[in-house]
Design a protein around this motif. Structure first.
Motif, PDB file in Angstrom:
ATOM      1  N   MET A   1       0.844  -1.176   0.000  1.00 41.89           N
ATOM      2  CA  MET A   1       0.000   0.000   0.000  1.00 41.89           C
ATOM      3  C   MET A   1       0.889   1.238   0.000  1.00 41.89           C
ATOM      4  N   THR A   2       0.433   2.267  -0.668  1.00 34.14           N
ATOM      5  CA  THR A   2       1.241   3.454  -0.880  1.00 34.14           C
ATOM      6  C   THR A   2       0.382   4.716  -0.847  1.00 34.14           C
ATOM      7  N   THR A   3       1.019   5.856  -0.926  1.00 32.96           N
ATOM      8  CA  THR A   3       0.330   7.135  -1.008  1.00 32.96           C
ATOM      9  C   THR A   3       0.362   7.623  -2.454  1.00 32.96           C
ATOM     10  N   VAL A   4      -0.756   8.171  -2.909  1.00 32.29           N
ATOM     11  CA  VAL A   4      -0.872   8.703  -4.261  1.00 32.29           C
ATOM     12  C   VAL A   4      -1.422  10.118  -4.164  1.00 32.29           C
ATOM     13  N   VAL A   5      -0.864  11.020  -4.978  1.00 32.10           N
ATOM     14  CA  VAL A   5      -1.392  12.376  -5.093  1.00 32.10           C
ATOM     15  C   VAL A   5      -1.948  12.523  -6.504  1.00 32.10           C
ATOM     16  N   ALA A   6      -3.208  12.941  -6.594  1.00 29.26           N
ATOM     17  CA  ALA A   6      -3.852  13.174  -7.884  1.00 29.26           C
ATOM     18  C   ALA A   6      -4.129  14.670  -8.009  1.00 29.26           C
ATOM     19  N   GLN A   7      -3.783  15.243  -9.152  1.00 29.53           N
ATOM     20  CA  GLN A   7      -3.986  16.678  -9.385  1.00 29.53           C
ATOM     21  C   GLN A   7      -4.748  16.854 -10.681  1.00 29.53           C
ATOM     22  N   LEU A  49      -4.234  10.498  -1.442  1.00 30.30           N
ATOM     23  CA  LEU A  49      -4.888   9.220  -1.151  1.00 30.30           C
ATOM     24  C   LEU A  49      -3.920   8.340  -0.361  1.00 30.30           C
ATOM     25  N   LYS A  50      -4.362   7.848   0.784  1.00 29.25           N
ATOM     26  CA  LYS A  50      -3.496   7.050   1.670  1.00 29.25           C
ATOM     27  C   LYS A  50      -3.808   5.566   1.550  1.00 29.25           C
ATOM     28  N   MET A  81      -1.169  11.819 -11.808  1.00 32.29           N
ATOM     29  CA  MET A  81      -0.998  10.973 -10.624  1.00 32.29           C
ATOM     30  C   MET A  81       0.474  10.911 -10.244  1.00 32.29           C
ATOM     31  N   TYR A  82       0.714  11.086  -8.969  1.00 32.89           N
ATOM     32  CA  TYR A  82       2.070  10.983  -8.412  1.00 32.89           C
ATOM     33  C   TYR A  82       2.036   9.865  -7.394  1.00 32.89           C
ATOM     34  N   ILE A  83       2.889   8.872  -7.577  1.00 35.37           N
ATOM     35  CA  ILE A  83       2.897   7.683  -6.731  1.00 35.37           C
ATOM     36  C   ILE A  83       4.147   7.696  -5.862  1.00 35.37           C
TER      37      ILE A  83
END
Length: 89
Positions: A1-7, A49-50, A81-83
């Motif tokens: 599981m990871t953190t994702v940033v969506a812009q 997103l966590k 999306m930034y993973i």
């Protein structure tokens, strides 16, 4: 599981913000929690997103149902999306 940033940009911020309950239900399918940030002067948002299950996220985000919600909520593509990467801290 990871953190994702969506812009992404939105066509109408009020319309987008009104879709919060639908977003919560959508995101619940692939992450444990999320936070929303609005750009100070543009109609753009970032969603952090966590604990993301990347395979589930990909399937949900590419579904016809999600495409319909994006249109309803005035999401403007592209969604960038930034993973999170290992060793990135």
């Amino acid at each position: 599981m990871t953190t994702v940033v969506a812009q992404h940009a939105v066509g109408d911020m009020r319309t987008w913000l009104a879709g919060g309950d639908e977003r919560k239900a959508l995101f619940k399918g692939f992450c444990s929690s999320h936070q929303i940030f609005k750009h100070a002067s543009k109609n753009q948002v970032c969603v952090v997103l966590k604990d993301v299950d990347l395979e589930k996220m990909k399937a949900i985000m590419n579904s016809p149902e999600t495409a319909a919600r994006k249109a309803k909520h005035t999401v403007i593509d592209p969604v960038e999306m930034y993973i999170e990467i290992d060793g990135g801290t």
